[in-house]
Enzyme design. Structure first.
Site, PDB file in Angstrom:
ATOM      1  N   ASN A 217      -4.487  -9.839  -8.457  1.00 60.23           N
ATOM      2  CA  ASN A 217      -4.602 -10.616  -7.058  1.00 60.23           C
ATOM      3  C   ASN A 217      -5.772 -11.415  -6.933  1.00 60.23           C
ATOM      4  O   ASN A 217      -5.893 -12.223  -6.055  1.00 60.23           O
ATOM      5  CB  ASN A 217      -4.386  -9.597  -5.930  1.00 60.23           C
ATOM      6  CG  ASN A 217      -5.683  -8.434  -5.925  1.00 60.23           C
ATOM      7  OD1 ASN A 217      -5.373  -7.909  -6.879  1.00 60.23           O
ATOM      8  ND2 ASN A 217      -6.570  -8.494  -4.954  1.00 60.23           N
TER       9      ASN A 217
ATOM     10  N   THR B 236      12.845   5.424  11.064  1.00 61.66           N
ATOM     11  CA  THR B 236      13.502   4.362  11.364  1.00 61.66           C
ATOM     12  C   THR B 236      13.192   3.151  10.610  1.00 61.66           C
ATOM     13  O   THR B 236      12.200   2.624  10.553  1.00 61.66           O
ATOM     14  CB  THR B 236      13.806   4.182  12.824  1.00 61.66           C
ATOM     15  OG1 THR B 236      14.014   5.121  13.442  1.00 61.66           O
ATOM     16  CG2 THR B 236      14.685   2.970  12.821  1.00 61.66           C
TER      17      THR B 236
ATOM     18  N   HIS C 139       5.096  -9.953   2.663  1.00 62.13           N
ATOM     19  CA  HIS C 139       4.313 -11.236   3.055  1.00 62.13           C
ATOM     20  C   HIS C 139       3.639 -11.991   2.157  1.00 62.13           C
ATOM     21  O   HIS C 139       2.788 -12.899   2.406  1.00 62.13           O
ATOM     22  CB  HIS C 139       3.436 -10.489   4.022  1.00 62.13           C
ATOM     23  CG  HIS C 139       2.123  -9.621   3.441  1.00 62.13           C
ATOM     24  ND1 HIS C 139       0.833 -10.157   3.492  1.00 62.13           N
ATOM     25  CD2 HIS C 139       2.063  -8.593   2.805  1.00 62.13           C
ATOM     26  CE1 HIS C 139       0.381  -9.195   2.993  1.00 62.13           C
ATOM     27  NE2 HIS C 139       0.994  -8.369   2.822  1.00 62.13           N
TER      28      HIS C 139
ATOM     29  N   SER D  33       5.833  -6.450  -1.767  1.00 59.06           N
ATOM     30  CA  SER D  33       5.411  -6.698  -0.484  1.00 59.06           C
ATOM     31  C   SER D  33       5.979  -8.139   0.030  1.00 59.06           C
ATOM     32  O   SER D  33       5.519  -9.345  -0.438  1.00 59.06           O
ATOM     33  CB  SER D  33       4.018  -6.552  -0.043  1.00 59.06           C
ATOM     34  OG  SER D  33       3.689  -6.446   1.018  1.00 59.06           O
TER      35      SER D  33
ATOM     36  N   GLN E 180       1.766  -9.698  -6.284  1.00 61.90           N
ATOM     37  CA  GLN E 180       1.395 -11.097  -6.577  1.00 61.90           C
ATOM     38  C   GLN E 180       2.248 -11.713  -7.382  1.00 61.90           C
ATOM     39  O   GLN E 180       2.409 -13.108  -7.331  1.00 61.90           O
ATOM     40  CB  GLN E 180      -0.048 -11.230  -6.988  1.00 61.90           C
ATOM     41  CG  GLN E 180      -1.252 -10.907  -6.435  1.00 61.90           C
ATOM     42  CD  GLN E 180      -1.361 -11.758  -4.746  1.00 61.90           C
ATOM     43  OE1 GLN E 180      -0.973 -12.876  -5.144  1.00 61.90           O
ATOM     44  NE2 GLN E 180      -1.958 -11.192  -3.964  1.00 61.90           N
TER      45      GLN E 180
ATOM     46  N   CYS F 191      -8.253  -7.100   1.797  1.00 67.18           N
ATOM     47  CA  CYS F 191      -8.317  -5.548   2.374  1.00 67.18           C
ATOM     48  C   CYS F 191      -9.943  -5.173   2.403  1.00 67.18           C
ATOM     49  O   CYS F 191     -10.286  -4.194   2.973  1.00 67.18           O
ATOM     50  CB  CYS F 191      -7.808  -4.511   1.408  1.00 67.18           C
ATOM     51  SG  CYS F 191      -5.886  -4.720   1.275  1.00 67.18           S
TER      52      CYS F 191
ATOM     53  N   THR G 292       0.725  -1.295  -0.019  1.00 67.41           N
ATOM     54  CA  THR G 292       0.063   0.014   0.107  1.00 67.41           C
ATOM     55  C   THR G 292       0.818   1.280  -0.121  1.00 67.41           C
ATOM     56  O   THR G 292       0.533   2.228  -0.852  1.00 67.41           O
ATOM     57  CB  THR G 292      -0.979  -0.030   1.146  1.00 67.41           C
ATOM     58  OG1 THR G 292      -1.882  -1.040   1.088  1.00 67.41           O
ATOM     59  CG2 THR G 292      -1.857   1.359   1.330  1.00 67.41           C
TER      60      THR G 292
END
Length: 371
Positions: A149, A234, A199, A197, A177, A319, A70
Site C-alpha cells: 500500500n 446486522t 473504499h 475493502s 490495494q 492509519c 482491518t
C-alpha cells in the site's frame, strides 16, 4: 482540490451513490427479520453477495461480510491461528505488511505464544523461495499482501500459492490495494483467505469482504447467527450494495482505467525529469502508487505546503499518517535510520485524476523544492 491520496481512500462514484440511494429509499429492514420487509432485505443481501461472488469467480458461501480490511485481516489471521493451533504455532508474513496484519501477528506472539517469521524484502519484494525456506512442519498460515500500500510493489502470489499446495499452511492474502485495479481471482492464485475493502475501489467505507474457503475460524464477534454463523451483527445492506456496484464498475473498466493511470504516472515522472529525486516504487509495480523521495527535502514540510496549496498527498498508510510516523515499509527497505524515511511521499492516483491535475501537482512540487 486535486486529490492524490487514493491508496488511503477513494471517492464514491455517481453509480455507487445512485445504487446506495436506491437501497436506502427502499426502506431496508433487518435481513434477519421474518416479515416481508425483512425477506425483501434478505433477498437484496443474497443478490449483493451473489454479484460479488460472480465477479470474483468464487462460491457465494465463501464470502463473509466485514466492516473492512482491518476486520477481514484480523478475522483471517487471528481466526485461523487460534482455531488451528493444535496443528502448529508457526506463522509466516513479511516485514512490510499493513498494520492490520503486522500488529495481529505481534498480538499472537505476545499473548498466545505463536512464533512468527517476518520475511524481509529483497529489492522491495518477497520471493517464493524465501517462503519455501521459511516453511516448517508446524507452519499453519502464510499471510502475504498482494500489493504494498505504500510503494506499489507486487508480490508473487500465484507462485506462493503453488508452493503451498503441498503444505498444511493456508494462504492469506491482503488484496486491498490490488482489488479492482488488476486481476485478482483467489481460485486462480491458490488463495485460501483473501481480504478486500470497498473504499479502495470507489465503494463506501465501513464495508469489506473476507473470502474464505471452508475453514475452521474462531469468530471475533459473537451474538447473532448472521453470515452463516461466521460473523455476528446486522449486515450493512446499503454498504454491501454500494460495494457490489463499485466492484462491478471497477472490473468492467479495469484495463482502460489501468492504461489511463499508467499514462498519469508516466507524465508525473516526465514532469519531474529535471528534478533530483529517487523512487521507492518499482517502474513495473502497481501504476496507481508512486512513492518518491526528494533529497534534503523534509516530507512533513512538503506535505504541509502541498496541503496549503490544495493538494492531497500522504507519506504512506492512512492509519498512521495522522502522526507522520516513519514508514515501517521504507525502514524495512533502507533501515530505520535512513534519511529516505524523512524525505519520501506517496502519490496515489485514481482513474478520475486528469493530466491537468498532474501538471498542477508537479509544478507546485518544483516550486516548493526550488526547482
Amino acid at each position: 482540490m486535486p486529490y492524490f491520496d487514493n491508496a488511503s481512500t477513494t471517492f464514491l462514484t455517481p453509480s455507487v451513490i445512485e445504487e446506495m440511494t436506491k437501497v436506502m429509499n427502499s426502506s431496508p429492514a433487518n435481513p434477519s427479520s421474518i416479515h416481508q420487509y425483512g425477506r425483501k432485505s434478505n433477498q437484496l443481501l443474497r443478490e449483493g453477495k451473489e454479484k460479488i461472488a460472480k465477479l470474483l469467480k468464487v462460491d457465494t458461501r465463501d464470502l463473509i461480510l466485514t466492516s473492512g480490511a482491518t476486520e477481514s485481516n484480523n478475522t483471517a489471521i487471528k481466526g485461523y491461528a487460534l482455531a488451528n493451533e493444535n496443528k502448529g504455532k508457526h506463522l509466516i508474513t513479511t516485514s512490510v505488511e499493513h498494520h492490520s496484519v503486522f500488529d495481529v501477528m505481534g498480538y499472537l506472539e505476545k499473548n498466545y505464544g505463536f512464533e512468527v517469521t517476518y520475511l524481509s524484502p529483497i529489492d522491495g519484494t518477497i520471493s517464493a523461495s524465501q517462503v519455501k525456506e521459511a516453511l516448517r512442519d508446524d507452519t499453519i498460515l502464510v499471510s502475504i499482501m498482494h500489493t504494498n500500500n505504500e510503494t506499489g510493489h507486487q508480490f508473487p502470489i500465484k507462485a506462493i500459492g503453488e508452493l503451498l499446495k503441498n503444505h498444511q499452511a493456508v494462504f492469506h492474502v491482503d488484496a486491498v490495494q490490488a482489488m479492482g485495479k488488476v486481476p485478482v481471482y483467489p481460485n486462480e492464485l491458490g488463495i485460501d483467505l483473501m481480504s478486500l475493502s470497498a473504499h479502495k475501489f470507489h465503494g463506501p467505507t465501513g464495508i469489506g469482504i473476507l473470502y474464505s474457503k471452508p475453514l475452521h475460524l474462531t469468530k471475533l464477534l459473537h451474538g447473532g447467527d448472521q453470515e452463516d454463523k461466521k460473523r455476528a451483527g446486522t449486515e450493512n445492506l446499503v454498504g454491501l450494495m454500494g460495494m457490489a456496484q463499485a466492484l462491478d464498475d471497477s472490473l468492467s473498466h479495469q484495463k482502460e482505467n489501468y492504461d489511463h493511470v499508467t499514462s498519469l504516472r508516466n507524465l508525473f515522472l516526465e514532469q519531474l525529469s529535471n528534478v533530483d529525486y529517487y523512487l521507492n516504487s518499482p517502474i513495473d509495480g502497481l501504476a496507481y502508487i508512486v512513492n518518491i523521495g526528494f533529497p534534503n527535502v523534509n516530507n512533513s514540510i512538503l506535505l504541509t505546503q502541498l496541503d496549503l496549496a490544495g493538494f492531497a498527498v500522504s507519506t504512506g498508510s492512512a492509519c498512521t499518517a495522522g502522526n507522520i510516523e516513519p514508514s515501517h515499509v521504507l525502514a524495512a527497505f533502507y533501515g530505520k535510520d535512513s534519511e529516505k524515511l524523512k524525505e519520501s511521499i506517496r502519490i496515489s492516483f485514481s482513474e478520475f485524476n486528469t493530466t491537468d491535475e498532474v501538471i498542477q501537482l508537479t509544478t507546485k512540487i518544483k516550486e516548493i523544492i526550488g526547482k
